[in-house]
Structure formats: structure tokens, C-alpha cells
Write a protein that holds these residues in place. Structure first.
Motif, mmCIF file in Angstrom:
data_model
loop_
_atom_site.group_PDB
_atom_site.id
_atom_site.type_symbol
_atom_site.label_atom_id
_atom_site.label_comp_id
_atom_site.label_asym_id
_atom_site.label_seq_id
_atom_site.Cartn_x
_atom_site.Cartn_y
_atom_site.Cartn_z
ATOM 1 N N LYS A 56 8.207 -1.210 10.146
ATOM 2 C CA LYS A 56 7.102 -1.283 10.035
ATOM 3 C C LYS A 56 6.235 -2.770 9.815
ATOM 4 O O LYS A 56 5.400 -3.255 10.370
ATOM 5 C CB LYS A 56 6.192 -0.308 9.047
ATOM 6 N N ASP A 57 6.872 -3.345 9.032
ATOM 7 C CA ASP A 57 6.474 -4.849 8.756
ATOM 8 C C ASP A 57 6.702 -5.564 10.108
ATOM 9 O O ASP A 57 6.080 -6.477 10.228
ATOM 10 C CB ASP A 57 7.489 -5.444 7.486
ATOM 11 N N ASP A 64 3.963 -4.617 12.248
ATOM 12 C CA ASP A 64 2.781 -5.411 11.963
ATOM 13 C C ASP A 64 2.492 -6.754 12.197
ATOM 14 O O ASP A 64 1.458 -7.186 12.422
ATOM 15 C CB ASP A 64 2.544 -4.964 10.305
ATOM 16 N N GLU A 65 3.641 -7.475 11.827
ATOM 17 C CA GLU A 65 3.574 -8.955 11.767
ATOM 18 C C GLU A 65 3.648 -9.496 13.348
ATOM 19 O O GLU A 65 2.854 -10.277 13.772
ATOM 20 C CB GLU A 65 4.741 -9.771 11.354
#
Length: 123
Positions: free
Chosen positions: A79-80, A83-84
Motif C-alpha cells: 500500500k505504501d 500510495d507513493e
């Protein structure tokens, strides 16, 4: 033909062009040219994406014992990573793509191949 496309779409288009690169005909030529144009437009995007893979990735061993770095979908870091990367997926560039006639694909490509690169054809 000039088109304004998002980075994520261009990356998808490159994946779909890859099977056509071995063709020794007009379709192969157009696919190779479009692959090069898209690749050049994605240079900075790919560099950034690869840095995120290094940041969030982990070693992955395939069935042949080859090890690479990748971000697994089931990883807590996935997810990180997404998102980035998301704002960079949405950035757009104008690219000049070569277009063929649908009739050029007859006898050269399967229906599946035509559907995968439908953007590369016109009537």
C-alpha cells in the motif's frame, strides 16, 4: 499520431507491445518504434518506480531459483508503494505514436494480439 497519455497507461502499452517485437513485418516495425517512443517518455517514471521497488521491495525467488527484488501484492509495504507511486502514475506526456491500418494485422496477429494493441490501429 500525437496522444496525451498517463505514465501508467504508457507502461501498460509497452507490456502489450512486447510480444509483437519479434515480428519481421510492418507490425513489428511499428511496434518497435512505438515501444522505443513510449520507453523514452517513461525514462524518469521508470527510474522513480525502480527506486520505490528498492525501497519497499523484498527478494523474490522464481521457480528457476532466480532472485529479484519486487513488491508483493500481499506485502504490508504494498500500500505504501502504491500510495507513493500514484501521483506519478497520473502524470501525462504527449507522445507521437505510429498507427497502422487494421487490414495490416490480418494474417499477422491473433484477435487477442489485436485487442491488446487496439490503440495502434485505425480503419
Amino acid at each position: 499520431m500525437k496522444k496525451r497519455l498517463k505514465n501508467s497507461r504508457m507502461a501498460e502499452m509497452m507490456v502489450n507491445l512486447r510480444p509483437l517485437l519479434s515480428h519481421r513485418d510492418k507490425i513489428g516495425y511499428i511496434a518497435a518504434r512505438n515501444y522505443r517512443v513510449l520507453g523514452e517518455a517513461l525514462t524518469e517514471y521508470e527510474t522513480f518506480r525502480n527506486s520505490l521497488i528498492e525501497k519497499y521491495g523484498e527478494e523474490i525467488t522464481d521457480g528457476h531459483g532466480q532472485t529479484t527484488i519486487g513488491v508483493k501484492i500481499d506485502s504490508p509495504k504494498f500500500k505504501d508503494f502504491c500510495d507513493e507511486l500514484a501521483p506519478f502514475n497520473e502524470m501525462e506526456h504527449e507522445v507521437e505514436l505510429m498507427i497502422a491500418k487494421y487490414e495490416d494485422a490480418i494474417g499477422c496477429l491473433t484477435g487477442e494480439e489485436i485487442l491488446a494493441v487496439d490503440w495502434m490501429f485505425e480503419d
